[in-house]
Design a protein around this motif. Structure first.
Motif, PDB file in Angstrom:
ATOM      1  N   GLN A 268       0.805  -1.223   0.000  1.00 18.59           N
ATOM      2  CA  GLN A 268       0.000   0.000   0.000  1.00 18.59           C
ATOM      3  C   GLN A 268       0.841   1.278   0.000  1.00 18.59           C
ATOM      4  O   GLN A 268       0.357   2.334  -0.391  1.00 18.59           O
ATOM      5  CB  GLN A 268      -0.922   0.009   1.228  1.00 18.59           C
ATOM      6  N   THR A 269       2.096   1.178   0.422  1.00 20.77           N
ATOM      7  CA  THR A 269       2.924   2.384   0.526  1.00 20.77           C
ATOM      8  C   THR A 269       3.326   2.941  -0.833  1.00 20.77           C
ATOM      9  O   THR A 269       3.755   4.087  -0.937  1.00 20.77           O
ATOM     10  CB  THR A 269       4.194   2.100   1.347  1.00 20.77           C
ATOM     11  N   VAL A 270       3.233   2.122  -1.866  1.00 22.79           N
ATOM     12  CA  VAL A 270       3.628   2.592  -3.202  1.00 22.79           C
ATOM     13  C   VAL A 270       2.461   2.495  -4.187  1.00 22.79           C
ATOM     14  O   VAL A 270       2.673   2.387  -5.394  1.00 22.79           O
ATOM     15  CB  VAL A 270       4.842   1.774  -3.735  1.00 22.79           C
ATOM     16  N   ARG A 271       1.233   2.552  -3.671  1.00 24.03           N
ATOM     17  CA  ARG A 271       0.074   2.334  -4.544  1.00 24.03           C
ATOM     18  C   ARG A 271      -0.064   3.442  -5.599  1.00 24.03           C
ATOM     19  O   ARG A 271      -0.462   3.181  -6.730  1.00 24.03           O
ATOM     20  CB  ARG A 271      -1.211   2.210  -3.734  1.00 24.03           C
ATOM     21  N   TRP A 272       0.282   4.691  -5.250  1.00 25.71           N
ATOM     22  CA  TRP A 272       0.151   5.778  -6.227  1.00 25.71           C
ATOM     23  C   TRP A 272       1.272   5.722  -7.264  1.00 25.71           C
ATOM     24  O   TRP A 272       1.068   6.068  -8.438  1.00 25.71           O
ATOM     25  CB  TRP A 272       0.133   7.132  -5.525  1.00 25.71           C
ATOM     26  N   GLN A 273       2.456   5.284  -6.847  1.00 25.59           N
ATOM     27  CA  GLN A 273       3.528   5.077  -7.824  1.00 25.59           C
ATOM     28  C   GLN A 273       3.147   3.970  -8.807  1.00 25.59           C
ATOM     29  O   GLN A 273       3.363   4.097 -10.021  1.00 25.59           O
ATOM     30  CB  GLN A 273       4.837   4.710  -7.104  1.00 25.59           C
ATOM     31  N   LEU A 274       2.562   2.897  -8.288  1.00 24.18           N
ATOM     32  CA  LEU A 274       2.142   1.784  -9.148  1.00 24.18           C
ATOM     33  C   LEU A 274       1.039   2.228 -10.106  1.00 24.18           C
ATOM     34  O   LEU A 274       1.068   1.902 -11.299  1.00 24.18           O
ATOM     35  CB  LEU A 274       1.647   0.613  -8.284  1.00 24.18           C
TER      36      LEU A 274
END
Length: 501
Positions: A268-274
């Protein structure tokens, strides 16, 4: 721009890395995309001759077209497979070693292409195209990671654009070598298809003299030779700060292994990057640039260009993309990458609307084909000046070392899957919608442009930590939620966001 160009000229080994990795990297991808147009009639003739000679059966035109379509599309299947295995291979063998080994795949494919006409076997072309696809799928990831990690921080934007520049160069060379005065003839078309093997041999003979990626040596292998690699790449400049940043990141990632694709998706910590990777790489293929190239022939015909001269007119489109990409390379360090993406896709959106109108009026107004021709070049300009150059290195800029391989695997998989879907559906769209199909591509262009404008922070000259904080600032509802996320990360022992090269 002169300041950044001067910095680049002070790093001759980085310049050598750009050309050596590019000619056996994304050049192969661009060349393979455009090279099949010129010899299409000769390959279809080979298909008919082979079936007649083996089975004494003369194929119907639709059967020949089906075999031809599969021969072209199998390149995407190979590319998808190559992108799936690229991440583990890059993590295990390193960026440079992976590029070197990948050349053998291209050489085997080239040998099959060269012998196909003599052996009277169109199946050899299919296998060769499949191997070319695997080679391109691996090189898209390996070439990008190698270059971005070898470049000084100040020059990563400029160096990253060369990835798209070599794609454009590959497309243009495929068009240029395909003319009848060079290799686009009945006797020489197999040499045209086998040209990738020569570029692979060129990289195979030159890349061993260049160093491995310093980031890979230090962060993945724990090899202190990273300092020697930096010295060879950047000369005798003071790079102690860069080494210190890599050591800090190594300390932060001591207990963290490289994440798999599924772990990246679930984190969840990189959901916007993904999500940013998903949106930008899907749109890269579905923005309509391939449709623009497709309709360019109809526009050139309507403008009065003779049928036998269309191939030469098409060189203008390839040259436009190549020259714009070179211009983007010269100016990117003076322009925000977010601006380039937003401006590129919004510009393409407006151009696609106007192009649809001019194509609709083409048969009614005598001078309208010339307007369509101008809009085609404008659309290519917007594509090459932003999305083409900025998108490729994006995963390496917004993800940390432990997520990079998985991020590039997802990005390249989306790229190949989108290209395959486009190849299968585009003929159907053209048949039923004609030039109104541009409205579908318009949706992707406008959607991606607006997504980047409101949901993606600027990445230029920023570390992944700074970018992550900016993502949080843009999407978290309050500072309290940001502090909560930070606390949860520390409790879990995962400090995801510190990537400093």
């Amino acid at each position: 721009m002169p300041q950044y160009l001067s910095l680049l000229l002070d790093c001759p080994v980085v310049i050598a890395a750009i050309f050596v990795s590019g000619i056996g990297g994304t050049f192969q991808y661009g060349f393979s995309i455009s090279v099949m147009i010129s010899p299409s009639a000769f390959i279809k003739e080979l298909v008919n001759k082979t079936c007649l000679q083996r089975y004494n059966v003369s194929l119907e035109p639709w059967q020949v077209s089906l075999i031809w379509s599969f021969t072209v599309s199998i390149f995407c299947i190979g590319g998808l497979l190559g992108s799936l295995v690229a991440g583990p291979l890059i993590s295990k063998f390193g960026r440079k070693q992976c590029l070197l080994l990948n050349n053998f795949v291209a050489i085997i494919g080239a040998v099959l292409m060269l012998l196909s006409q003599t052996a009277m076997s169109f199946e050899m072309i299919m296998v060769g195209r499949f191997l070319y696809g695997i080679n391109s799928g691996v090189s898209l990831s390996a070439h990008t990671m190698y270059l971005v990690e070898c470049a000084p921080k100040k020059l990563r934007g400029m160096v990253g654009v060369t990835i798209a520049t070599f794609i454009s160069l590959g497309k243009f060379c495929g068009q240029l070598l395909g003319i009848s005065e060079l290799l686009g003839t009945q006797e020489r078309w197999s040499w045209l298809l086998g040209f990738n093997g020569f570029t692979a041999l060129l990289q195979l003979s030159t890349l061993p003299f260049l160093p491995e990626s310093p980031c890979f040596l230090l962060l993945d292998k724990g090899d202190r030779q990273a300092c020697e690699a930096l010295r060879r790449l950047w000369g005798n400049k003071d790079y102690s700060r860069e080494v210190e940043e890599m050591l800090e990141e190594k300390a932060d990632l001591q207990s963290i292994r490289s994440y798999s694709v599924m772990e990246l998706i679930q984190n969840q910590t990189v959901r916007w990057q993904l999500l940013t990777i998903i949106v930008t790489f899907t749109t890269l293929q579905l923005c309509g640039i391939n449709a623009v190239y497709f309709y360019s022939f109809d526009v050139f015909r309507a403008a009065g260009i003779q049928e036998h001269q269309l191939r030469y007119a098409a060189l203008g489109t390839g040259l436009c993309e190549l020259s714009t990409s070179v211009a983007c390379f010269m100016t990117i360090e003076n322009t925000c990458k977010k601006v380039l993406l937003f401006r590129g896709y919004i510009g393409m959106s407006a151009t696609l609307i106007l192009l649809t109108i001019t194509l609709y009026l083409q048969s009614q107004v005598s001078w309208m084909p010339y307007c369509s021709m101008g809009l085609i070049f404008i659309c290519i300009f917007f594509f090459a000046s932003g999305p083409a150059g900025v998108t490729a290195p994006l995963p390496g800029e917004i993800l940390t070392q432990s997520f990079k391989s998985a991020g590039y695997t997802i990005a390249c998989t989306l790229n190949w899957a989108s290209l395959f879907v486009l190849g299968m559906l585009f003929p159907i769209l053209v048949e039923h919608l004609d030039y109104f199909c541009f409205f579908i591509f318009l949706f992707f262009c406008a959607g991606c442009g607006l997504y980047v404008r409101f949901n993606v922070p600027e990445t230029k000259n920023r570390t992944a930590l700074e970018i992550a904080i900016e993502f949080q600032r843009m999407h978290c509802k309050s500072a309290e939620s940001q502090r909560k996320n930070s606390t949860e990360q520390k409790v879990n022992g995962i400090k995801t966001y510190e990537t400093k090269f």
